[in-house]
Design an enzyme around this catalytic site. Structure first.
Site, PDB file in Angstrom:
ATOM      1  N   CYS A  14      -0.155   0.830   7.634  1.00 48.18           N
ATOM      2  CA  CYS A  14      -0.801   1.339   6.434  1.00 48.18           C
ATOM      3  C   CYS A  14      -2.221   2.011   6.596  1.00 48.18           C
ATOM      4  O   CYS A  14      -2.259   2.765   5.697  1.00 48.18           O
ATOM      5  CB  CYS A  14      -0.834  -0.038   5.506  1.00 48.18           C
ATOM      6  SG  CYS A  14       0.737  -0.346   5.160  1.00 48.18           S
TER       7      CYS A  14
ATOM      8  N   TRP B 140      12.139 -39.556 -15.241  1.00 43.43           N
ATOM      9  CA  TRP B 140      11.213 -38.854 -14.737  1.00 43.43           C
ATOM     10  C   TRP B 140       9.698 -39.336 -14.864  1.00 43.43           C
ATOM     11  O   TRP B 140       9.192 -39.934 -15.768  1.00 43.43           O
ATOM     12  CB  TRP B 140      11.212 -37.344 -15.168  1.00 43.43           C
ATOM     13  CG  TRP B 140      12.261 -36.796 -14.961  1.00 43.43           C
ATOM     14  CD1 TRP B 140      13.315 -36.515 -16.035  1.00 43.43           C
ATOM     15  CD2 TRP B 140      12.787 -36.172 -13.917  1.00 43.43           C
ATOM     16  NE1 TRP B 140      14.181 -35.862 -15.564  1.00 43.43           N
ATOM     17  CE2 TRP B 140      14.128 -35.778 -14.336  1.00 43.43           C
ATOM     18  CE3 TRP B 140      12.546 -36.047 -12.542  1.00 43.43           C
ATOM     19  CZ2 TRP B 140      14.973 -35.008 -13.255  1.00 43.43           C
ATOM     20  CZ3 TRP B 140      13.298 -35.369 -11.624  1.00 43.43           C
ATOM     21  CH2 TRP B 140      14.481 -34.792 -12.073  1.00 43.43           C
TER      22      TRP B 140
ATOM     23  N   ASP C 202      19.635 -40.391  -6.426  1.00 39.48           N
ATOM     24  CA  ASP C 202      19.239 -39.472  -7.272  1.00 39.48           C
ATOM     25  C   ASP C 202      20.334 -38.635  -7.566  1.00 39.48           C
ATOM     26  O   ASP C 202      20.375 -37.762  -8.525  1.00 39.48           O
ATOM     27  CB  ASP C 202      17.766 -38.522  -7.127  1.00 39.48           C
ATOM     28  CG  ASP C 202      16.568 -39.477  -6.995  1.00 39.48           C
ATOM     29  OD1 ASP C 202      16.682 -40.655  -7.686  1.00 39.48           O
ATOM     30  OD2 ASP C 202      15.515 -38.938  -6.602  1.00 39.48           O
TER      31      ASP C 202
ATOM     32  N   GLU D 129       0.975  -1.125  -0.044  1.00 37.90           N
ATOM     33  CA  GLU D 129      -0.112  -0.002  -0.016  1.00 37.90           C
ATOM     34  C   GLU D 129       0.798   1.239  -0.136  1.00 37.90           C
ATOM     35  O   GLU D 129       0.595   2.093  -0.638  1.00 37.90           O
ATOM     36  CB  GLU D 129      -0.910   0.137   1.375  1.00 37.90           C
ATOM     37  CG  GLU D 129      -1.857  -1.115   1.504  1.00 37.90           C
ATOM     38  CD  GLU D 129      -1.024  -2.326   2.113  1.00 37.90           C
ATOM     39  OE1 GLU D 129      -0.007  -2.653   1.999  1.00 37.90           O
ATOM     40  OE2 GLU D 129      -1.950  -2.805   3.092  1.00 37.90           O
TER      41      GLU D 129
HETATM   42  N1  NDP Z   1       8.717 -39.330  -7.437  1.00 42.69           N
HETATM   43  C1  NDP Z   1       8.961 -38.563  -6.309  1.00 42.69           C
HETATM   44  O1  NDP Z   1       8.420 -37.669  -6.060  1.00 42.69           O
HETATM   45  C2  NDP Z   1      10.354 -38.856  -5.594  1.00 42.69           C
HETATM   46  C3  NDP Z   1      11.027 -40.183  -5.634  1.00 42.69           C
HETATM   47  N2  NDP Z   1      11.961 -40.523  -4.898  1.00 42.69           N
HETATM   48  C4  NDP Z   1      12.625 -41.680  -5.058  1.00 42.69           C
HETATM   49  O2  NDP Z   1      12.316 -42.450  -3.857  1.00 42.69           O
HETATM   50  C5  NDP Z   1      13.487 -43.332  -3.395  1.00 42.69           C
HETATM   51  C6  NDP Z   1      14.268 -42.942  -1.873  1.00 42.69           C
HETATM   52  O3  NDP Z   1      13.240 -43.008  -1.012  1.00 42.69           O
HETATM   53  P1  NDP Z   1      13.536 -43.654   0.127  1.00 42.69           P
HETATM   54  O4  NDP Z   1      14.458 -44.961  -0.144  1.00 42.69           O
HETATM   55  O5  NDP Z   1      12.367 -43.882   0.885  1.00 42.69           O
HETATM   56  O6  NDP Z   1      14.563 -42.704   0.963  1.00 42.69           O
HETATM   57  P2  NDP Z   1      14.328 -41.424   1.624  1.00 42.69           P
HETATM   58  O7  NDP Z   1      14.869 -40.357   0.807  1.00 42.69           O
HETATM   59  O8  NDP Z   1      12.997 -41.225   2.349  1.00 42.69           O
HETATM   60  O9  NDP Z   1      15.596 -41.555   2.895  1.00 42.69           O
HETATM   61  C7  NDP Z   1      15.622 -42.538   3.657  1.00 42.69           C
HETATM   62  C8  NDP Z   1      16.724 -42.264   4.458  1.00 42.69           C
HETATM   63  O10 NDP Z   1      16.896 -41.294   5.211  1.00 42.69           O
HETATM   64  C9  NDP Z   1      17.302 -41.443   6.609  1.00 42.69           C
HETATM   65  N3  NDP Z   1      16.351 -40.910   7.589  1.00 42.69           N
HETATM   66  C10 NDP Z   1      15.042 -41.254   7.578  1.00 42.69           C
HETATM   67  N4  NDP Z   1      14.239 -40.685   8.295  1.00 42.69           N
HETATM   68  C11 NDP Z   1      14.953 -40.054   9.119  1.00 42.69           C
HETATM   69  C12 NDP Z   1      14.889 -38.869  10.136  1.00 42.69           C
HETATM   70  N5  NDP Z   1      13.879 -38.986  10.605  1.00 42.69           N
HETATM   71  N6  NDP Z   1      16.020 -38.661  10.603  1.00 42.69           N
HETATM   72  C13 NDP Z   1      17.365 -38.693  10.164  1.00 42.69           C
HETATM   73  N7  NDP Z   1      17.734 -39.468   9.019  1.00 42.69           N
HETATM   74  C14 NDP Z   1      16.411 -40.301   8.336  1.00 42.69           C
HETATM   75  C15 NDP Z   1      17.585 -42.713   6.721  1.00 42.69           C
HETATM   76  O11 NDP Z   1      18.776 -43.175   6.820  1.00 42.69           O
HETATM   77  P3  NDP Z   1      19.222 -44.547   7.924  1.00 42.69           P
HETATM   78  O12 NDP Z   1      18.749 -45.680   7.212  1.00 42.69           O
HETATM   79  O13 NDP Z   1      20.784 -44.392   7.728  1.00 42.69           O
HETATM   80  O14 NDP Z   1      18.452 -44.406   9.110  1.00 42.69           O
HETATM   81  C16 NDP Z   1      16.888 -43.500   5.509  1.00 42.69           C
HETATM   82  O15 NDP Z   1      17.725 -44.618   5.036  1.00 42.69           O
HETATM   83  C17 NDP Z   1      14.259 -43.113  -4.823  1.00 42.69           C
HETATM   84  O16 NDP Z   1      14.121 -44.157  -5.554  1.00 42.69           O
HETATM   85  C18 NDP Z   1      14.053 -41.641  -5.433  1.00 42.69           C
HETATM   86  O17 NDP Z   1      14.314 -41.508  -6.858  1.00 42.69           O
HETATM   87  C19 NDP Z   1      12.597 -39.525  -4.189  1.00 42.69           C
HETATM   88  C20 NDP Z   1      11.766 -38.300  -3.911  1.00 42.69           C
HETATM   89  C21 NDP Z   1      10.822 -37.746  -4.545  1.00 42.69           C
HETATM   90  N1  AOF Z   2      11.256 -38.191  -9.930  1.00 51.04           N
HETATM   91  C1  AOF Z   2      10.442 -36.942  -9.862  1.00 51.04           C
HETATM   92  C2  AOF Z   2      11.005 -35.869  -8.937  1.00 51.04           C
HETATM   93  N2  AOF Z   2      11.832 -36.025  -8.176  1.00 51.04           N
HETATM   94  C3  AOF Z   2      12.364 -35.336  -7.067  1.00 51.04           C
HETATM   95  O1  AOF Z   2      13.098 -34.272  -7.775  1.00 51.04           O
HETATM   96  C4  AOF Z   2      14.747 -34.440  -7.301  1.00 51.04           C
HETATM   97  C5  AOF Z   2      15.568 -34.147  -8.315  1.00 51.04           C
HETATM   98  O2  AOF Z   2      15.676 -32.636  -8.422  1.00 51.04           O
HETATM   99  P1  AOF Z   2      16.803 -31.887  -9.536  1.00 51.04           P
HETATM  100  O3  AOF Z   2      18.068 -32.811  -9.302  1.00 51.04           O
HETATM  101  O4  AOF Z   2      16.925 -30.735  -8.807  1.00 51.04           O
HETATM  102  O5  AOF Z   2      16.249 -31.746 -10.778  1.00 51.04           O
HETATM  103  C6  AOF Z   2      14.684 -35.854  -6.838  1.00 51.04           C
HETATM  104  O6  AOF Z   2      15.699 -36.198  -6.043  1.00 51.04           O
HETATM  105  C7  AOF Z   2      13.471 -35.998  -5.983  1.00 51.04           C
HETATM  106  O7  AOF Z   2      13.333 -35.437  -4.715  1.00 51.04           O
HETATM  107  N3  AOF Z   2      10.318 -34.759  -9.039  1.00 51.04           N
HETATM  108  C8  AOF Z   2       9.433 -34.538 -10.004  1.00 51.04           C
HETATM  109  O8  AOF Z   2       8.761 -33.454  -9.941  1.00 51.04           O
HETATM  110  N4  AOF Z   2       9.082 -35.495 -10.831  1.00 51.04           N
HETATM  111  C9  AOF Z   2       9.636 -36.502 -10.743  1.00 51.04           C
HETATM  112  O9  AOF Z   2       9.116 -37.414 -11.764  1.00 51.04           O
HETATM  113 ZN    ZN Z   3       1.086  -2.293   6.080  1.00 55.04          ZN
END
Ligand code: NDP
Ligand code: AOF
Ligand code: ZN
Length: 400
Positions: free
Chosen positions: A99, A185, A215, A61
């Site tokens: 404001c 993706w 990733d 504003e």
């Molecule tokens: N399509 C999508 O939107 C996305 C897809 N992905 C996919 O998902 C997969 C990964 O997922 P995921 O394997 O479940 O792994 P995460 O990314 O959820 O990570 C899990 C790890 O994080 C650590 N962790 C978990 N919780 C905690 C906490 N509260 N504090 C501290 N550390 C913690 C653990 O380590 P520890 O075991 O040492 O305790 C565990 O091994 C990949 O294949 C990736 O490509 C990932 C993001 C987005």
């Molecule tokens: N696979 C997947 C996603 N994955 C998320 O995006 C991250 C990669 O980010 P960057 O490296 O910055 O491009 C990856 O680690 C995961 O957290 N995101 C999406 O919008 N669509 C997708 O299909």
């Molecule tokens: Zn204001």
């Protein structure tokens, strides 16, 4: 009404022009309009415009009023001058002065407001003050749009904690990765470009160690025509496995790129001081939060973020950290991108698991969901509402 909406739409556009730069202030837009004294059908003329300044500077504003006064040193308000503003004007001194005072001093007699200020110190008070000063005030023009501009501010100002928003990119059957971890993706280019905009809004992004290892993401905001932007990047890694595998698997980009000082590894005392030191020596920040297990507690993390003035965290996965957040009812907002494909594979990674939902009444729901078509994909987003009787499936979490 159509004219009010037209100018409010312009004010919304102005608010969006300062996307992500105003924390902890909301993004607000303001437009000063002169309507014709003789022809009520004639379109009004914009006299001045403003948007919230970055980093605690003047509010929208005042920016608009100052721009107007440059042209009209004594303000030239007539009975036909109207101020449009996306959010109720503030009514307390703050850092920049109320404001409402500036509006009253300007001689403007009509104010059109998009939405009330959710700040309990203001909510409705600014409107009352303007009305008491004899100003005509109209509210609720494009209200949902104006309120939706500030999901982070709305949450912060009412809870004093950051907005935790989960983001998932899934198949039609709710999977975020194949059984092998392959996930790049699932969603197409348009949806991924939309993610880049939200990454620019949120002060911080979080991922789990599993995602970093699978990733090797960058987690920056890359928007065509704009400089690459890096929010704070949290890596949840309770045992510091991302650091301990450095020598065998190479360094994750988050620990080596030009933004590595914006990476914060969140771990527990079980992670090992040696790795903490190594990361810090590289210029990566580390938060060691007290925890009886190798997992950081989400409530503790939320409090730590609040103390550090981190107003919102965009949590991108993976499955394990999202499932923990869900079962602890710690997700405030969900961005669910869904692509037209399915895996039909029980061993593919589900976006979230671990609840025991026996009746529909126990479903977690989104309030006021918004649906956006992005290329071939659909984004559904909204505030998360948990049932009173959220129930856990202990068999799932006994296996991590
Ligand atoms: N399509 C999508 O939107 C996305 C897809 N992905 C996919 O998902 C997969 C990964 O997922 P995921 O394997 O479940 O792994 P995460 O990314 O959820 O990570 C899990 C790890 O994080 C650590 N962790 C978990 N919780 C905690 C906490 N509260 N504090 C501290 N550390 C913690 C653990 O380590 P520890 O075991 O040492 O305790 C565990 O091994 C990949 O294949 C990736 O490509 C990932 C993001 C987005
Ligand atoms: N696979 C997947 C996603 N994955 C998320 O995006 C991250 C990669 O980010 P960057 O490296 O910055 O491009 C990856 O680690 C995961 O957290 N995101 C999406 O919008 N669509 C997708 O299909
Ligand atoms: Zn204001």
């Amino acid at each position: 009404m159509a004219e009010h909406e037209q100018f409010m739409r312009r004010a919304v556009e102005l608010a969006r022009s300062v996307w992500g730069t105003t924390h902890p202030n909301p993004m607000v837009g303001a437009v000063i309009v002169e309507s014709s004294a003789t022809d009520s059908e004639a379109p009004g003329t914009i006299l001045a415009e403003g948007a919230t300044s970055p980093d605690g500077g003047p509010h929208a504003e005042r920016v608009a009023l100052n721009a107007w006064r440059e042209d009209e040193p004594h303000y030239g308000a007539t009975p036909h001058t109207t101020l449009y503003v996306t959010m109720e004007p503030c009514s307390t001194e703050g850092r920049t002065g109320a404001c409402t005072d500036a509006i009253i001093a300007s001689g403007i007699r009509r104010v059109v407001v998009g939405t009330l200020d959710p700040n309990p110190a203001h909510a409705g008070r600014g409107i009352d003050i303007l009305r008491e000063a004899g100003i005509e005030v109209m509210t609720g023009i494009l209200e949902a749009e104006c309120r939706g501009l500030n999901i982070i501010f709305n949450h912060w100002i009412t809870t004093h904690t950051p907005l935790f928003a989960a983001k998932t990119a899934t198949t039609l059957d709710g999977r975020i990765a194949c059984r092998t971890g392959d996930s790049r993706w699932i969603t197409g280019e348009v949806a991924r470009a939309d993610v880049m905009r939200w990454r620019r809004l949120f002060p911080a992004i979080a991922v789990g160690a599993g995602t970093v290892m699978q990733d090797n993401p960058r987690l920056t905001s890359r928007i065509e025509g704009e400089e690459e932007w890096c929010p704070i990047r949290f890596v949840f890694d309770g045992l510091l496995s991302t650091a301990s595998r450095l020598s065998t698997r190479g360094l994750p980009a988050l620990y080596t790129d030009e933004f590595k000082h914006r990476t914060i590894v969140v771990t527990t005392p079980h992670g090992g001081l040696g790795y903490v030191r190594q990361l810090r020596e590289r210029g990566v920040q580390v938060w060691v939060l007290p925890s009886p297990t190798q997992r950081v507690g989400w409530a503790e993390f939320r409090q730590k973020c609040a103390g550090e003035q981190i107003f919102g965290v965009y949590i991108e996965g993976g499955a394990q950290i999202l499932s923990q957040l869900l079962r602890e009812a710690q997700i405030d907002y969900l961005f669910s991108y869904q692509a037209p494909m399915l895996f039909g594979d029980d061993r593919a990674k589900p976006m979230m698991r671990g609840l025991r939902t026996e009746r529909l009444g126990q479903a977690v729901r989104l309030a006021e969901p918004l649906h956006t078509i992005l290329g071939d994909d659909v984004l559904t987003r909204g505030r998360v509402v948990y049932p009173n009787d959220l129930s856990l499936d202990e068999t799932v979490f006994s296996h991590g």
